[in-house]
Design an enzyme around this catalytic site. Structure first.
Site, short mmCIF file in Angstrom:
data_model
loop_
_atom_site.label_atom_id
_atom_site.label_comp_id
_atom_site.label_asym_id
_atom_site.label_seq_id
_atom_site.Cartn_x
_atom_site.Cartn_y
_atom_site.Cartn_z
N PHE A 145 15.91 45.81 12.01
CA PHE A 145 16.72 44.89 10.99
C PHE A 145 18.12 45.32 10.69
O PHE A 145 18.10 46.48 10.04
CB PHE A 145 15.93 44.55 9.65
CG PHE A 145 16.50 43.67 8.75
CD1 PHE A 145 16.34 42.48 8.99
CD2 PHE A 145 17.61 43.54 7.78
CE1 PHE A 145 16.59 41.36 8.35
CE2 PHE A 145 18.10 42.55 7.20
CZ PHE A 145 17.67 41.47 7.35
N ASP A 230 22.70 53.07 11.53
CA ASP A 230 23.00 51.78 10.35
C ASP A 230 22.47 52.59 9.22
O ASP A 230 20.97 52.37 8.98
CB ASP A 230 22.28 50.63 10.74
CG ASP A 230 22.18 49.34 9.88
OD1 ASP A 230 22.63 49.69 8.79
OD2 ASP A 230 21.86 48.46 10.30
N LYS A 259 25.33 47.87 1.02
CA LYS A 259 24.59 47.65 -0.17
C LYS A 259 24.94 48.61 -1.21
O LYS A 259 25.94 48.04 -2.01
CB LYS A 259 23.02 48.27 0.35
CG LYS A 259 22.42 46.97 1.30
CD LYS A 259 20.71 47.23 1.36
CE LYS A 259 20.11 46.43 2.37
NZ LYS A 259 20.24 45.24 2.11
#
Ligand SMILES: Cc1ncc(COP(=O)(O)O)c(C=O)c1O
Length: 404
Positions: A145, A230, A259
């Protein structure tokens, strides 16, 4: 007799009526938050065990971050990158040093940072490695993802994320997560990068077998391929270290961050790499109006300062051990398996008992917010400021939910 008016049903109905249904939220309407706790429009308090998918690592409204944001709101909030502002270099230098890299490129959302990494890797492939035009390949993992843009969903293996959004961007090779031999076999002279989450979050907090990330590092070095981590969800203290990849003693060529970098206040993302890699970009080739804006940089610089102390990483490791011990104790009592590191756990609920969604709904009724993924798994990722008492409370509520 007085009747009590609950505001939640109307707020839910309005949200349902006026927005695209691209999410299936739990029926909770948050009005206020502080630390690890949120309060809904009817005054009901919940422990937030999702923390904005790790965007709230420092908790809701961390005082230092809020102060930095307030101070910046009173000075200047946006310049665009057409000019330089006085918060820019401070943030970029701090983040580069935290990553041990020469430089950073700030963006806004996680998906934008992933897109940035892809573009940089391709250009590096053509201009530095010498790959023939249009031939660059990037190896990615199944069940990944990395975001929701059309290029990123092109290499998703999740039909919900991908179907109906073609035509797809070519140039990606998918291998099973954790299978080092498959990575080795997929490398060709056109491979410019291996892009992976060190721990797959959305897939259910999947930790790869020991040696997988170190093995990729070795392969990438041997074949002149960029290793891109990531760390948007796994990084910035979530797993008990600044970066999840550190658990294997690995340093990637490029970090992709997001984030928690925005402190739960503004969207801030970035890639960090050495000059030999990020230096390939020239003016006009990439950018974003809001990328690296003064407000984002002021908050981001404060986030970097918080991480420099090591306090949050230590807390995540210590309280994470408590969380995992508590969850392990539930194996055989409604829990089938537990994975993760630090204050991050994927918990497989016995599918005979209930779905992950049902478990989250019942947890919410008991005042704990968590999120399901892939059928019978729930993800727990409390803010790193959560207390031991709060952790034990959430674990006790989960135990009750599993009793049915
Ligand atoms: C590992 C990873 N990469 C990228 C993204 C995309 O970030 P954003 O939603 O900010 O675009 C996410 C979001 O969950 C993520 O977990």
């Amino acid at each position: 007799m007085t009747t009590v008016e609950f505001r939640t049903p109307e707020a839910l109905a309005d949200a349902e009526r006026w927005t695209a249904h691209n999410y299936h939220p739990l029926p909770v309407v948050v009005a206020e938050a502080e630390g690890a706790w949120v309060t809904d429009v009817d005054g009901v308090r919940y422990l937030d065990f999702l923390a904005g998918y790790s965007a709230l690592n420092f908790g809701h409204r961390h005082p230092g971050l809020i102060a930095a944001a307030h101070a910046q709101l009173d000075r200047v909030t946006l310049t665009s990158r057409a000019f330089v502002h006085d918060q820019f270099a401070t943030f970029c230098r701090g983040l580069a040093e935290l990553c041990g890299k020469d430089m950073v490129l700030p963006m806004n959302t996680g998906a934008e940072a992933v897109e940035t990494a892809i573009k940089v890797a391709r250009k590096w492939g053509y201009r530095v490695k010498g790959v023939a035009d249009e031939q660059a390949e990037i190896i990615v993992a199944a069940d990944n993802f990395h975001g929701r843009t059309t290029t990123i969903v092109s290499f998703s293996t999740d039909p919900d994320a991908r179907a109906d959004f073609g035509p797809y961007t070519p140039g990606f090779v998918v291998v099973p997560f954790g299978d080092l031999e498959a990575v080795r076999a997929a490398i060709t002279p056109n491979t410019v990068a291996v892009l992976m989450e060190p721990i797959q979050g959305e897939a259910g907090v999947l930790v790869p077998p020991a040696g997988f990330l170190a093995g990729i590092r070795e392969l990438c070095t041997d074949h002149n391929v960029l290793m891109i981590a990531d760390e948007i969800q796994s990084g910035l203290g979530r797993t008990g270290k600044t970066f999840a990849i550190e658990h294997e003693g690995v340093v990637p060529d490029m970090y992709v961050l997001g984030k928690a970098l925005g402190g739960g206040i503004v969207p801030v993302s970035a890639v960090a790499a050495d000059r030999a890699v990020l230096g390939v970009l020239k003016p006009g080739e990439h950018g974003s109006t809001f990328g690296g804006n003064p407000l984002a940089c002021a908050v981001g610089a404060e986030v970097v300062k918080l991480l420099e102390t090591g306090e949050f990483q230590e807390r995540s490791a210590r309280l994470g051990a408590r969380l995992h011990a508590g969850l392990e104790a539930l194996i055989g009592q409604g829990v089938v398996a537990v994975r993760g590191r630090g204050l991050w756990a994927g918990v497989d609920i016995d599918p005979v008992l209930m779905t992950g969604r049902q478990a989250c709904e019942r947890l919410a009724q008991r005042g704990v917010l968590a999120k399901d993924t892939h059928g019978s798994t729930i993800r727990l990722a409390p803010p790193l400021v959560v207390t031991e008492e709060d952790l034990d409370h959430a674990l006790a509520q989960l135990a009750e939910v599993l009793k049915g």
